[in-house]
Scaffold this active site. Structure first.
Site, PDB file in Angstrom:
ATOM      1  N   ARG A 226       2.929  -9.372  -0.359  1.00 29.43           N
ATOM      2  CA  ARG A 226       3.111  -8.246  -1.287  1.00 29.43           C
ATOM      3  C   ARG A 226       3.941  -7.118  -0.707  1.00 29.43           C
ATOM      4  O   ARG A 226       4.380  -6.216  -1.423  1.00 29.43           O
ATOM      5  CB  ARG A 226       1.737  -7.731  -1.755  1.00 29.43           C
TER       6      ARG A 226
ATOM      7  N   ASN B 256      -3.707  -7.264  -6.840  1.00 25.61           N
ATOM      8  CA  ASN B 256      -2.610  -7.153  -5.867  1.00 25.61           C
ATOM      9  C   ASN B 256      -2.711  -8.272  -4.831  1.00 25.61           C
ATOM     10  O   ASN B 256      -1.743  -8.969  -4.529  1.00 25.61           O
ATOM     11  CB  ASN B 256      -2.667  -5.811  -5.135  1.00 25.61           C
TER      12      ASN B 256
ATOM     13  N   HIS C 116       0.824  -1.208   0.000  1.00 28.88           N
ATOM     14  CA  HIS C 116       0.000   0.000   0.000  1.00 28.88           C
ATOM     15  C   HIS C 116       0.854   1.250   0.000  1.00 28.88           C
ATOM     16  O   HIS C 116       0.456   2.286  -0.509  1.00 28.88           O
ATOM     17  CB  HIS C 116      -0.984  -0.041   1.165  1.00 28.88           C
TER      18      HIS C 116
ATOM     19  N   ARG D 248     -10.661   3.689  -2.224  1.00 23.18           N
ATOM     20  CA  ARG D 248     -10.192   2.924  -1.057  1.00 23.18           C
ATOM     21  C   ARG D 248     -10.599   3.695   0.207  1.00 23.18           C
ATOM     22  O   ARG D 248      -9.792   4.412   0.803  1.00 23.18           O
ATOM     23  CB  ARG D 248      -8.676   2.763  -1.109  1.00 23.18           C
TER      24      ARG D 248
ATOM     25  N   CYS E 177      -8.944  -3.801 -10.696  1.00 17.59           N
ATOM     26  CA  CYS E 177      -8.591  -2.535 -10.047  1.00 17.59           C
ATOM     27  C   CYS E 177      -7.259  -2.632  -9.309  1.00 17.59           C
ATOM     28  O   CYS E 177      -6.861  -1.702  -8.623  1.00 17.59           O
ATOM     29  CB  CYS E 177      -9.705  -2.092  -9.103  1.00 17.59           C
TER      30      CYS E 177
ATOM     31  N   GLU F  24     -10.326 -11.150  -4.892  1.00 21.53           N
ATOM     32  CA  GLU F  24      -8.908 -10.968  -4.574  1.00 21.53           C
ATOM     33  C   GLU F  24      -8.375 -12.091  -3.694  1.00 21.53           C
ATOM     34  O   GLU F  24      -7.247 -12.034  -3.237  1.00 21.53           O
ATOM     35  CB  GLU F  24      -8.657  -9.592  -3.960  1.00 21.53           C
TER      36      GLU F  24
ATOM     37  N   ARG G  25     -15.393   1.303  -2.095  1.00 16.68           N
ATOM     38  CA  ARG G  25     -15.114   0.021  -1.440  1.00 16.68           C
ATOM     39  C   ARG G  25     -15.255   0.241   0.053  1.00 16.68           C
ATOM     40  O   ARG G  25     -14.691   1.201   0.594  1.00 16.68           O
ATOM     41  CB  ARG G  25     -13.690  -0.439  -1.766  1.00 16.68           C
TER      42      ARG G  25
HETATM   43  C1  PEP Z   1      -6.050  -5.374  -4.789  1.00 16.14           C
HETATM   44  O1  PEP Z   1      -5.841  -6.165  -3.868  1.00 16.14           O
HETATM   45  O2  PEP Z   1      -5.678  -5.568  -5.971  1.00 16.14           O
HETATM   46  C2  PEP Z   1      -6.744  -4.106  -4.532  1.00 16.14           C
HETATM   47  C3  PEP Z   1      -7.124  -3.319  -5.509  1.00 16.14           C
HETATM   48  O3  PEP Z   1      -6.941  -3.767  -3.244  1.00 16.14           O
HETATM   49  P1  PEP Z   1      -5.763  -3.198  -2.321  1.00 16.14           P
HETATM   50  O4  PEP Z   1      -4.560  -2.958  -3.188  1.00 16.14           O
HETATM   51  O5  PEP Z   1      -6.247  -1.952  -1.701  1.00 16.14           O
HETATM   52  O6  PEP Z   1      -5.567  -4.307  -1.347  1.00 16.14           O
HETATM   53 MG    MG Z   2      -6.825  -5.863  -1.949  1.00 13.06          MG
END
Ligand code: PEP
Ligand code: MG
Length: 579
Positions: A470, A459, A194, A301, A507, A436, A337
């Protein structure tokens, strides 16, 4: 001496500027024991750091420019006062002697205790002064590490400051959004952490995961940050500097050229319209969305409204934030979201810990369902905002039909409450689920019956499918969007959704990576949501794409199993072909 550091490049462009080091009392602080004979020298080292810090602050105070904000003088005086207080300048000495530990450790013990005391204070202004304590402590830390060769200028006074930190939390980034830095460099972080996403949202060239920038770079050193190549050059010589200035001009020229596409409709060479939407973190980001020519917001977000603050935003505050975005978009959609908190986005006020495996813990929709009161407050705020624009609701981290149904039940309750109160909202508000988590992708046929749209969060989908954290740069080389398992889950989701006639967007960061645009188009994706800064480069690829050959070449990639072969085929797919 000139040095080069390599990391993960975030955001295009090149910044040339001066280093500004920041650190946190919570960052790793070394702890070691001293021989009795070394204690005296350690006390001396501590006293020296205090003295240097005092000199720095006094120098800064003496050189405040006339046009500087009035608060600056007051804050610097406060910092000098805090430094001179025995709690910071004497108590750590006692800890060094009593515990026979190094000065950093003693200072950290004392700082933690002081900060805890500040946190207990009821009066908000005084409680906030803990940040001043932290800033003074950070200066002492820097001087203990011998890293302050020149007095750092307050960042608000320099235009070309490059922020160098060991790590920045998403909450830090919310704070840095208001400061004007030319670039960011951190020691740690993954490409889709993030922190990286926020760095990208600031549209600044940044390099993360350099491992040692915080130690090797000194305050005020001249640096080049190449966000495209992931390179940081410290103290460049004239030739290197001239070359990077040339590249910087070329990059800006290419970007200006792209700007001419803002009003062009996104459609492929064969005339298939493609929806390009934007991701935002805070309501004020909507201005950039409008400016970018995006067709709306595909991912808001909303959890960032809850971060970097001590108290929760109430229903009215949230409603105003969502309404602002909906109104600014002037009829274009905004997908809000619901708060995706937990894991690395853990608010200060949360009563839940992060657990041993934060990404597998109480986060996303699980946290919402564990805190129904909080969740319903947010749902009510979103619903109320839906009376002022085209608002959609998106649930994060859905892992199957059970949590989706529970979330929908909360939404029904929130709707019913509003109806009873006579408050208007969009009765037909569209509701979507994020895909996800692999279990959601694999059961998409079950979820599809209950929602109006899907949004694939690549992600997290990649993180959970490949078991790659990640945020951890140690495994970031394994974080592969083109892994056959990831491609399978993407195509499976897209195909199943098509059967149900459900719109699907991506996204995650993959949607804004122009190297992935054709692959996603070839798989059937028609809705992309990304940071506005990436929108025009993705649009350029869309405009240059012929769908038929793209679909055929993508099919070959989906059949391939060898990573090198996949990489080769992807390069071929992305090679411009004659129209
Ligand atoms: C994702 O996980 O791809 C997503 C868009 O949500 P975030 O990156 O905020 O976890
Ligand atoms: Mg996510």
């Amino acid at each position: 001496m000139s040095i080069a550091l390599y990391g993960i490049g975030i955001g295009g462009g090149i910044a040339i500027g001066r280093a500004h080091l920041v650190s946190h009392t919570t960052a790793d602080v070394s702890h070691y024991f001293l021989e009795s004979a070394d204690i005296r020298a350690e006390l001396q080292r501590f006293d020296d750091a205090i003295r240097t810090t005092r000199k720095e602050l006094e120098m800064l105070w003496g050189s405040i420019p006339e046009n500087a904000p009035a608060e600056l003088g007051a804050f610097l005086s406060l910092h000098i006062m805090l430094l001179n207080d025995a709690a910071l300048s004497r108590e750590p000495r006692k800890i060094i002697q009593a515990e026979r530990c190094n000065a950093e450790w003693a200072l950290k013990q004392q700082a933690d205790q002081l900060i805890a005391q500040f946190e207990e204070i009821e009066e908000a202004y005084l409680r906030e002064r803990k940040h001043d304590v932290m800033q003074v402590v950070e200066r002492i830390f820097k001087n203990l590490a011998g890293q302050s060769s020149a007095p750092p200028l307050p960042s608000s006074l320099i235009d070309d400051a490059i922020l160098v930190a060991h790590d920045l939390s998403p909450a830090d980034m919310v704070y840095f959004k208001d400061a004007s830095y030319a670039a960011f460099v951190t020691d740690v972080g993954g490409a889709t952490s993030h922190t990286a996403i926020l760095a990208r949202s600031l549209d600044l060239p940044s390099v993360i995961a350099t491992h040692s920038a915080r130690h090797l770079i000194h305050e005020d050193e001249l640096m080049i940050v190449d966000g495209q190549q992931g390179v940081v050059i410290v103290n460049p010589d004239e030739t290197v500097l001239a070359e990077y200035r040339r590249r910087q001009r070329a990059w800006r020229a290419a970007r200006n050229k792209l700007a001419s596409l803002k009003k062009t409709n996104a459609q492929t060479q064969d005339g298939t319209p493609i929806e390009l939407l934007a991701n935002i973190e805070l309501p004020k980001d909507v201005a950039e969305v409008v400016e970018s020519g995006a067709m709306g917001v595909g991912l808001f977000r909303s959890e960032f409204l809850f971060l970097g603050r001590d108290t929760l935003p109430d229903e009215q505050e949230q409603y105003e934030a969502y309404r602002h975005v909906a109104e600014q978009l002037n009829g274009r959609p905004v997908t809000i979201r619901t708060m995706d908190l937990g894991a690395d986005k853990n608010p200060k006020w949360s009563i839940h810990g992060t657990g041993d495996n934060p990404a597998l813990g109480l986060c996303g929709i699980r946290l919402c369902l564990a805190e129904p009161q909080l969740f319903r407050t947010q749902l009510r705020a979103i619903l109320r905002a839906s009376a002022h624009g085209q608002v959609r609701i998106l649930f994060p981290m859905i892992n199957g039909i059970t949590d989706l149904k529970q979330a929908l039940a909360q939404l029904d309750t929130a709707k019913q409450e509003l109806r009873e109160e006579g408050v208007s909202f969009d009765e037909k508000i569209a509701v979507g689920a994020m895909i996800e988590v692999p279990s959601a992708a694999l059961t998409v046929n079950m979820l599809a019956k209950h929602v109006n749209f899907l949004s694939i969060g690549t992600n997290d989908l990649i993180q959970y499918t490949l078991a790659i954290d990640r945020n951890d740069d140690a495994v970031s080389h394994l974080y592969d969007p083109t892994h056959p398992a990831v491609l399978y889950l993407l195509t499976h989701t897209l195909k199943t959704a098509a059967k149900f006639g459900l719109p699907v967007s991506v996204c995650g960061e993959m949607a804004g990576d122009s190297k992935m645009t054709r692959l996603l188009l070839g798989m059937g994706l028609r809705r992309f949501s990304m940071h506005p800064a990436n929108l025009l480069s993705v649009k350029q690829i869309v405009l240059d794409t012929h769908l038929d050959p793209t679909v055929a070449q993508t099919a070959k990639i989906l059949r391939a199993s060898d990573p090198e072969k996949i990489a080769d085929l992807l390069t071929q797919l992305n090679t411009p072909r004659a129209a």
